[in-house]
Design a protein around this motif. Structure first.
Motif, mmCIF file in Angstrom:
data_model
loop_
_atom_site.group_PDB
_atom_site.id
_atom_site.type_symbol
_atom_site.label_atom_id
_atom_site.label_comp_id
_atom_site.label_asym_id
_atom_site.label_seq_id
_atom_site.Cartn_x
_atom_site.Cartn_y
_atom_site.Cartn_z
ATOM 1 N N LYS A 152 0.833 -1.200 0.000
ATOM 2 C CA LYS A 152 0.000 0.000 0.000
ATOM 3 C C LYS A 152 0.871 1.256 0.000
ATOM 4 C CE LYS A 152 -4.337 -0.827 1.884
ATOM 5 N NZ LYS A 152 -5.318 -0.445 2.880
ATOM 6 N N ALA A 153 0.281 2.367 -0.435
ATOM 7 C CA ALA A 153 0.954 3.657 -0.328
ATOM 8 C C ALA A 153 1.225 3.921 1.151
ATOM 9 C CB ALA A 153 0.085 4.756 -0.917
ATOM 10 N N ARG A 154 2.390 4.413 1.468
ATOM 11 C CA ARG A 154 2.817 4.614 2.859
ATOM 12 C C ARG A 154 2.667 3.310 3.642
ATOM 13 N NH1 ARG A 154 -0.294 8.788 1.471
ATOM 14 N NH2 ARG A 154 -2.033 8.190 2.783
ATOM 15 N N GLY A 155 3.069 2.209 3.012
ATOM 16 C CA GLY A 155 2.840 0.886 3.583
ATOM 17 C C GLY A 155 3.965 0.300 4.402
ATOM 18 N N ILE A 156 4.979 1.082 4.707
ATOM 19 C CA ILE A 156 6.084 0.560 5.514
ATOM 20 C C ILE A 156 5.810 0.882 6.975
ATOM 21 C CG2 ILE A 156 8.557 0.680 5.962
ATOM 22 C CD1 ILE A 156 8.869 1.521 2.999
ATOM 23 N N LEU A 157 5.657 -0.156 7.777
ATOM 24 C CA LEU A 157 5.400 0.039 9.201
ATOM 25 C C LEU A 157 6.697 0.122 9.989
ATOM 26 C CD1 LEU A 157 2.390 -2.387 9.719
ATOM 27 C CD2 LEU A 157 2.353 0.090 9.508
ATOM 28 N N SER A 158 7.675 -0.728 9.642
ATOM 29 C CA SER A 158 8.971 -0.678 10.317
ATOM 30 C C SER A 158 10.019 -1.348 9.438
ATOM 31 C CB SER A 158 8.914 -1.361 11.687
ATOM 32 O OG SER A 158 8.770 -2.754 11.535
ATOM 33 N N ALA A 159 11.261 -0.991 9.689
ATOM 34 C CA ALA A 159 12.383 -1.596 8.984
ATOM 35 C C ALA A 159 13.591 -1.542 9.908
ATOM 36 C CB ALA A 159 12.675 -0.856 7.679
ATOM 37 N N ARG A 160 14.316 -2.656 9.973
ATOM 38 C CA ARG A 160 15.516 -2.682 10.807
ATOM 39 C C ARG A 160 16.515 -3.694 10.262
ATOM 40 N NH1 ARG A 160 15.828 -6.852 14.730
ATOM 41 N NH2 ARG A 160 13.979 -8.152 14.715
ATOM 42 N N ARG A 161 17.780 -3.417 10.519
ATOM 43 C CA ARG A 161 18.848 -4.322 10.112
ATOM 44 C C ARG A 161 18.848 -5.514 11.065
ATOM 45 N NH1 ARG A 161 24.118 -3.203 7.330
ATOM 46 N NH2 ARG A 161 23.266 -1.101 7.132
ATOM 47 N N ILE A 162 19.057 -6.713 10.518
ATOM 48 C CA ILE A 162 19.070 -7.927 11.332
ATOM 49 C C ILE A 162 20.329 -8.740 11.023
ATOM 50 C CG2 ILE A 162 16.554 -8.059 11.574
ATOM 51 C CD1 ILE A 162 16.544 -10.139 9.304
ATOM 52 N N THR A 163 20.545 -9.790 11.793
ATOM 53 C CA THR A 163 21.694 -10.675 11.581
ATOM 54 C C THR A 163 21.369 -11.708 10.508
ATOM 55 O OG1 THR A 163 20.983 -12.293 13.220
ATOM 56 C CG2 THR A 163 22.347 -10.441 14.014
ATOM 57 N N LEU A 164 22.393 -12.382 10.032
ATOM 58 C CA LEU A 164 22.200 -13.431 9.034
ATOM 59 C C LEU A 164 21.319 -14.553 9.578
ATOM 60 C CD1 LEU A 164 22.757 -14.779 6.317
ATOM 61 C CD2 LEU A 164 24.900 -15.651 7.269
ATOM 62 N N ASP A 165 21.506 -14.926 10.825
ATOM 63 C CA ASP A 165 20.692 -15.992 11.419
ATOM 64 C C ASP A 165 19.213 -15.607 11.464
ATOM 65 O OD1 ASP A 165 22.890 -17.628 11.804
ATOM 66 O OD2 ASP A 165 23.259 -16.865 13.837
ATOM 67 N N GLU A 166 18.922 -14.366 11.872
ATOM 68 C CA GLU A 166 17.538 -13.890 11.885
ATOM 69 C C GLU A 166 16.961 -13.887 10.473
ATOM 70 O OE1 GLU A 166 16.895 -10.609 15.276
ATOM 71 O OE2 GLU A 166 18.607 -10.194 13.951
ATOM 72 N N TYR A 167 17.779 -13.482 9.498
ATOM 73 C CA TYR A 167 17.345 -13.450 8.102
ATOM 74 C C TYR A 167 16.971 -14.859 7.616
ATOM 75 C CZ TYR A 167 17.578 -13.273 3.029
ATOM 76 O OH TYR A 167 17.284 -13.420 1.697
ATOM 77 N N LEU A 168 17.815 -15.832 7.892
ATOM 78 C CA LEU A 168 17.555 -17.197 7.422
ATOM 79 C C LEU A 168 16.273 -17.768 8.022
ATOM 80 C CD1 LEU A 168 21.181 -18.618 7.484
ATOM 81 C CD2 LEU A 168 19.844 -17.920 5.480
ATOM 82 N N ILE A 169 16.071 -17.539 9.310
ATOM 83 C CA ILE A 169 14.844 -18.006 9.960
ATOM 84 C C ILE A 169 13.625 -17.287 9.387
ATOM 85 C CG2 ILE A 169 13.581 -18.028 12.150
ATOM 86 C CD1 ILE A 169 16.379 -18.409 13.505
ATOM 87 N N GLY A 170 13.718 -15.973 9.268
ATOM 88 C CA GLY A 170 12.595 -15.180 8.752
ATOM 89 C C GLY A 170 12.285 -15.486 7.305
#
Length: 88
Positions: free
Chosen positions: A49-67
């Motif tokens: 959606k327009a203005r559809g970003i609620l949050s954004a944050r840098r994460i670790t590789l392990d968090e990325y793989l799980i997510g």
């Protein structure tokens, strides 16, 4: 090339009038990418959606793989990706 990993919560539409669904997306960006670069990339994803970003944050590789694994199991995203393939 070095990479950075990001978790972005996005609002998607087309689930009913004035309704939305929030979904966590996991992005890989070049290491020098800043938050603004990630937000621009996320905003141009299909269905957001327009203005559809609620949050954004840098994460670790392990968090990325799980997510990323959880993202692959998300039924809403599976339908969105299938629809996008058909219309492209």
């Amino acid at each position: 090339m070095e990479w950075s990993y990001w978790k972005v919560i996005l609002k998607y539409g087309h689930v009913g009038q004035r309704k939305e669904v929030s979904v966590a997306r996991y992005l890989t960006m070049p290491n020098q990418s800043m938050l603004l670069d990630v937000m621009v990339e996320a905003q141009h994803m299909p269905g957001v959606k327009a203005r559809g970003i609620l949050s954004a944050r840098r994460i670790t590789l392990d968090e990325y793989l799980i997510g990323h694994r959880e993202e692959a199991e998300n039924l809403y995203l599976q339908k969105l990706k299938a629809f996008h393939k058909i219309t492209s």
